[in-house]
Design a protein around this motif. Structure first.
Motif, PDB file in Angstrom:
ATOM      1  N   ASP A 139       0.838  -1.198   0.000  1.00 17.53           N
ATOM      2  CA  ASP A 139       0.000   0.000   0.000  1.00 17.53           C
ATOM      3  C   ASP A 139       0.875   1.252   0.000  1.00 17.53           C
ATOM      4  OD1 ASP A 139      -2.684  -1.313   0.427  1.00 17.53           O
ATOM      5  OD2 ASP A 139      -1.615  -2.044   2.197  1.00 17.53           O
ATOM      6  N   LEU A 140       2.067   1.128   0.587  1.00 17.67           N
ATOM      7  CA  LEU A 140       3.006   2.244   0.671  1.00 17.67           C
ATOM      8  C   LEU A 140       4.427   1.699   0.580  1.00 17.67           C
ATOM      9  CD1 LEU A 140       3.934   5.177   1.392  1.00 17.67           C
ATOM     10  CD2 LEU A 140       3.725   4.511   3.809  1.00 17.67           C
ATOM     11  N   GLU A 173       5.741   4.884 -11.754  1.00 24.50           N
ATOM     12  CA  GLU A 173       4.614   5.017 -10.828  1.00 24.50           C
ATOM     13  C   GLU A 173       4.012   6.413 -10.918  1.00 24.50           C
ATOM     14  OE1 GLU A 173       3.210   2.852  -8.266  1.00 24.50           O
ATOM     15  OE2 GLU A 173       4.136   1.328  -9.546  1.00 24.50           O
ATOM     16  N   ARG A 221       0.131   7.106  -9.754  1.00 23.92           N
ATOM     17  CA  ARG A 221       0.052   6.344  -8.509  1.00 23.92           C
ATOM     18  C   ARG A 221       0.869   7.030  -7.421  1.00 23.92           C
ATOM     19  NH1 ARG A 221       1.495   0.607 -11.441  1.00 23.92           N
ATOM     20  NH2 ARG A 221      -0.488   0.319 -12.543  1.00 23.92           N
ATOM     21  N   ARG A 277       1.912   5.169  -4.578  1.00 27.02           N
ATOM     22  CA  ARG A 277       2.413   4.097  -3.707  1.00 27.02           C
ATOM     23  C   ARG A 277       3.808   4.405  -3.183  1.00 27.02           C
ATOM     24  NH1 ARG A 277       5.839  -0.312  -4.443  1.00 27.02           N
ATOM     25  NH2 ARG A 277       5.915  -0.077  -6.713  1.00 27.02           N
TER      26      ARG A 277
END
Length: 215
Positions: free
Chosen positions: A131-132, A179, A184, A186
Motif C-alpha cells: 500500500d506504501l 509510478e 500512482r 504508492r
C-alpha cells in the motif's frame, strides 16, 4: 475485520534502511499500532536459509537467473506464511525490501529486464502489493562512502561492483518515474542524503498521512 496496511522500505545498500526501520518500530509502538516487521530475503525459516545461499560470498558462481528465482522463492514463502495471513488479521506489515528490490537489482542491476522479473514474481506475490513504499534515495557513490566508513565486509550482492550498483539505482529511479507517470502514489521518495533525524521526521510525517487516510 479490515485488511491491514502493507508497507515496504526500499533503497540501495548504504541508504540507511536499518536506521529508518528502527525508527518505524518506534513510530508503531508509540501509536499503539500492531505491526509485524519482516525482511527479504528471509522472514521465514525457509526464507532465511535461502538468504544465506543468495548472500554468501562462497556462491560467486551463481548465475543471474538462479539469483532471481531464489529471491522469488523466498518471497513466495514469506507472502504465504507471514504477509498474507497477518494482513488478513488486520495487522500492519513492514517489510525490509520486496518486489521493487528484485526489479532494481535483478531487472536493472543484472540486466534481466523488468518484464522477466515481473513475470517470475507474478507467481510469488500473487495479488499482494504494498500500500506504501518508502524509497530512501541516495546516490550510489555517497552510499559507498557511507559503507566504507562502517568497515563491514560486503556480502555477495554488496561486492558486485560499482557499475552494478549504479544500474540498481537507475532501476529504482525508473520504477519511481513509472509510478508517477501512471498517477500512482504508492512510492514516496525521501532524500536519504540528509542526517538520519531529519529523514526520520519526514518519514513520520508520511506515516501520519497514510494512517490517517487508512482509518
Amino acid at each position: 475485520m479490515k485488511k491491514g496496511l502493507f508497507i515496504t522500505v526500499e533503497g540501495g545498500d548504504g541508504s540507511g534502511k536499518s536506521t529508518q526501520l528502527a525508527n518505524m518500530k518506534e513510530y508503531m509502538a508509540s501509536r499503539g499500532i500492531e505491526a509485524v516487521f519482516t525482511r527479504e530475503p528471509g522472514g521465514t525459516g525457509i526464507g532465511e536459509q535461502i538468504r544465506e545461499i543468495i548472500l554468501s560470498t562462497g556462491n560467486l558462481a551463481m548465475c543471474d537467473m538462479t539469483e532471481v528465482l531464489l529471491y522469488a522463492a523466498a518471497r513466495a514463502q514469506l507472502v504465504r506464511e507471514v504477509i498474507r495471513p497477518q494482513l488478513a488479521a488486520g495487522k500492519t506489515i513492514v517489510c525490509d525490501r520486496y518486489l521493487d528490490s528484485s526489479l532494481a537489482y535483478q531487472g536493472w542491476g543484472r540486466g534481466l529486464g523488468r518484464e522477466t522479473v515481473e513475470a517470475i514474481n507474478r507467481f510469488a506475490v500473487e495479488d499482494v502489493i504494498p500500500d506504501l513504499t518508502v524509497f530512501l534515495d541516495i546516490a550510489p557513490q555517497e552510499a559507498r562512502n557511507r559503507m566504507a566508513k562502517r568497515g563491514e565486509g560486503p556480502d555477495r550482492l554488496e561486492s558486485a561492483g560499482n557499475a552494478f550498483h549504479d544500474r540498481v539505482y537507475e532501476g529504482y529511479l525508473a520504477i519511481l518515474r513509472a509510478e508517477e507517470e501512471q498517477g500512482r502514489s504508492r512510492i514516496v521518495r525521501l532524500d536519504a542524503t540528509r542526517d538520519a533525524e531529519t529523514v526520520k521526521q519526514d518519514l513520520f510525517a508520511v506515516l501520519d498521512r497514510r494512517f490517517a487516510s487508512w482509518a
